[in-house]
Motif scaffolding. Sequence first.
Motif: not given
Length: 204
Positions: A80-90, A190-195
């Motif tokens: 899941d790319p959305e979950e991946n981005i959230a994990r990576l940024l955190s 939030w910004g990454a998910k919008l993109m």
Amino acid sequence: MQLFDEDNLSPVRRRTLERLTHAALKLYQENKFPSPEEITREAEYAKVTLRSYFSTHSEFVEYVVKRVIGAFEKPKMTADPEENIARLLSWGYGELFSHEALMRDAMRIAQHRWQTRQEEGSHEGESFLKKSNRREALAEALAPLESQLPPEKVQKLIMLMSVLYGTEALTVLKDTFGMEQEEIVELTTWGAKLMLHQALQEET
């Protein structure tokens, strides 16, 4: 330049380098931009010791940054790319805040190098930013999109999200807007998910 071959250091030289590195990290943890003299004093060596390993202080800082980044253990990525981005940024901002002074010093040195190259009319040399693992980490996080988006759009997402992820974003959001770590993670996620949502919507 680096004045040693790390794979062929004698035990004594290796211990000395380790002590210098640990001394620098200790001072950075105190939110200082330590000078060569402060680092060698903390490590209990003569002032000239550091110069037997690196021709400039900035190269030593670069070495310390590479050591720190090399010790990072990125979170496991999913399908899941959305979950991946959230994990990576955190995770990523947690590491950046843990080594904030070091990363800010690296950015300061990168800017100074840019200025020097402009004054000399030279475009040689690679910046700290190019040597970071940011692009590779984002590419891995967004890899599941390869079956949903054309390669050029995935690349655009990597480039855009790199603006949200790193010391530069931390500096702007913390210093200009007074944001804390959790707030920065929430905003950039939030910004990454919008993109991501926009890119996927354009393909439907």
